[in-house]
Design an enzyme around this catalytic site. Structure first.
Site, PDB file in Angstrom:
ATOM      1  N   LYS A 180      55.759   7.151  -8.077  1.00 44.53           N
ATOM      2  CA  LYS A 180      54.382   7.446  -8.484  1.00 44.53           C
ATOM      3  C   LYS A 180      53.719   8.440  -7.510  1.00 44.53           C
ATOM      4  O   LYS A 180      54.339   8.873  -6.546  1.00 44.53           O
ATOM      5  CB  LYS A 180      53.578   6.140  -8.569  1.00 44.53           C
ATOM      6  CG  LYS A 180      54.015   5.263  -9.762  1.00 44.53           C
ATOM      7  CD  LYS A 180      53.755   5.961 -11.085  1.00 44.53           C
ATOM      8  CE  LYS A 180      53.942   5.056 -12.292  1.00 44.53           C
ATOM      9  NZ  LYS A 180      55.284   4.534 -12.482  1.00 44.53           N
TER      10      LYS A 180
HETATM   11  C1  LIG Z   1      52.091   3.581 -17.911  1.00 45.16           C
HETATM   12  C2  LIG Z   1      52.655   2.568 -16.934  1.00 45.16           C
HETATM   13  N1  LIG Z   1      52.118   1.341 -16.890  1.00 45.16           N
HETATM   14  C3  LIG Z   1      52.561   0.406 -16.047  1.00 45.16           C
HETATM   15  C4  LIG Z   1      53.599   0.666 -15.172  1.00 45.16           C
HETATM   16  C5  LIG Z   1      54.099  -0.429 -14.300  1.00 45.16           C
HETATM   17  O1  LIG Z   1      54.085  -0.133 -12.944  1.00 45.16           O
HETATM   18  P1  LIG Z   1      55.186  -0.782 -11.986  1.00 45.16           P
HETATM   19  O2  LIG Z   1      56.458  -0.050 -12.200  1.00 45.16           O
HETATM   20  O3  LIG Z   1      54.611  -0.540 -10.613  1.00 45.16           O
HETATM   21  O4  LIG Z   1      55.287  -2.211 -12.324  1.00 45.16           O
HETATM   22  C6  LIG Z   1      54.192   1.935 -15.170  1.00 45.16           C
HETATM   23  C7  LIG Z   1      55.291   2.235 -14.251  1.00 45.16           C
HETATM   24  O5  LIG Z   1      56.088   3.093 -14.392  1.00 45.16           O
HETATM   25  C8  LIG Z   1      53.719   2.913 -16.081  1.00 45.16           C
HETATM   26  O6  LIG Z   1      54.263   4.124 -16.124  1.00 45.16           O
END
Ligand SMILES: Cc1ncc(COP(=O)(O)O)c(C=O)c1O
Length: 379
Positions: free
Chosen positions: A183
């Site tokens: 990210k």
């Molecule tokens: C649009 C979106 N929502 C939620 C998430 C969830 O984040 P995490 O991977 O930190 O759990 C991601 C992660 O890639 C995402 O791209």
């Protein structure tokens, strides 16, 4: 020939030093380092709201929903084009994620379609900052006001971006970020909930530590609770000092990451603007730290182009398959834009260490594909 990565972490010596100091201090769990990261995130966002760090963006979404009291029998409106994490976070509460269509130009939640999906069970709406964009969020808040809904912004792609001249997180109801490895900044893994709803803040702080009441406050002063009460479901979703140490260093680098990502996108736009077969989304990149760079390629060519690039050692991504076409979240209605975009979107390599020569290889690979096959766009 080196593989050009779609995405990657940009971490180095400073993060190693920060990790070593947490290791030397002898306490890796949740403590002062997390508290400091939360304070630094607040200062960066420039907000009076609270920031609560957790171990993933998915956990941030899940806790936000559950601590708002959303659960079995409730429905939450979600755009179908998103990472499956958004859908899983809703279903983890026992509520039903209701897939909505998206707009073709920005891949943002289509409010006209969302209105069709409202029922007496609808409790919340979860717009996604797709490719870091949240330009239309003001309309979401008007919509939520009309129907009495809570808004949980899935800003996993949106950390560090601006809307209406303010850093994301300062305005709005409940905003959730992700700090996973690729990210805009990473904490190894990690996430955060930002909200000005004080009752919600305490519920989330407790729920991230198994529901042990006021344990956060104890851990931030180097203690822990031995005698406590638990009145709600909780989880092991807290952030560790190790993660926070990485996140704190990354936060100091966000300016350079932003410039690099914006520069890469500007170059792609310049180099690919004349290429028949590639269409850009209508995003205002100056206000964004672009997490991904998806373009539209007609469905007849998308997979072939992806394979062509892969053969040249260039990774691309699909953000995303429509969630309403997954078995677990299947709907009995169609979502035409989401389905079209599911066949057309192709994300090109983008990260804070992508070099100009790597970008040139991507551009050449795309041009070669369309030249050699006479593959002119047909949509
Ligand atoms: C649009 C979106 N929502 C939620 C998430 C969830 O984040 P995490 O991977 O930190 O759990 C991601 C992660 O890639 C995402 O791209």
């Amino acid at each position: 020939m080196n593989v050009i990565r779609l995405s990657r972490s940009s971490v180095g010596e400073e993060e190693k030093v920060a990790l070593a100091s947490v290791i030397d201090a002898g306490y890796l769990g949740m403590g002062k380092e997390v508290q400091q990261f939360e304070e630094e995130l607040r200062a960066f966002i420039g907000t009076e709201n609270d920031v609560i760090c957790v171990n993933t963006g998915t956990a941030a979404l899940h806790l936000a929903l559950e601590c708002l009291g959303i659960g079995p029998g409730d429905e939450v409106l979600v755009p179908s084009i998103t990472y499956v994490a958004s859908f899983q976070a809703v279903s983890a509460t026992g509520a039903k994620p209701v897939a909505c269509d998206v707009t073709l130009d920005r891949v943002f939640l289509d409010l006209t379609d969302a209105e069709r999906r409202i029922t007496s069970k609808t409790k919340a709406i979860m717009p996604v900052h797709y490719a870091s964009d949240s330009t239309e969020m003001d309309l979401v808040y008007l919509f939520a006001g009309r129907f009495g809904l809570r808004v949980i912004e899935d800003a996993a792609h949106g950390f560090g971006c601006y809307r209406n001249g303010k850093v994301i997180g300062d305005q709005g109801d409940v905003i959730c970020f992700s700090f996973d490895g690729i990210k805009n900044i990473t904490a190894g893994e990690g996430g955060a909930v930002v909200t000005g709803d004080k009752a919600l803040v305490q519920r989330i702080r407790d729920a991230r530590l198994l529901g042990v009441e006021q344990d956060t406050e104890k851990r931030y002063s180097g203690q822990r609770s031995w005698f406590f009460d638990v009145r709600h479901q909780g989880y092991r979703y807290h952030m560790s000092n190790l993660m926070a140490a990485i996140g704190r260093v990354q936060l100091t680098k966000i300016g350079q990451f932003a410039l690099h990502r914006q520069h890469c996108v500007a170059r792609y736009q310049q180099e690919l603007s004349g290429v028949p077969g590639i269409r850009f989304l209508d995003l205002c990149y100056e206000n964004l730290i672009p997490h991904i760079f998806p373009v539209r390629v007609s469905a007849t060519h998308r997979d072939a182009l992806m394979n062509h690039l892969r053969a040249s050692h260039i990774e691309c991504g699909l953000h995303y398959q429509p969630n309403h076409q997954l078995d677990y979240f299947a709907t009995d209605y169609a979502l035409p834009n989401a389905e079209l975009l599911g066949d057309e979107l192709l994300s090109l390599p983008l990260h804070a260490e992508l070099s100009e020569s790597e970008q040139d290889r991507v551009v050449t690979g795309i041009r070669n594909y369309f030249d050699s096959a006479g593959n002119v766009r047909t949509v």
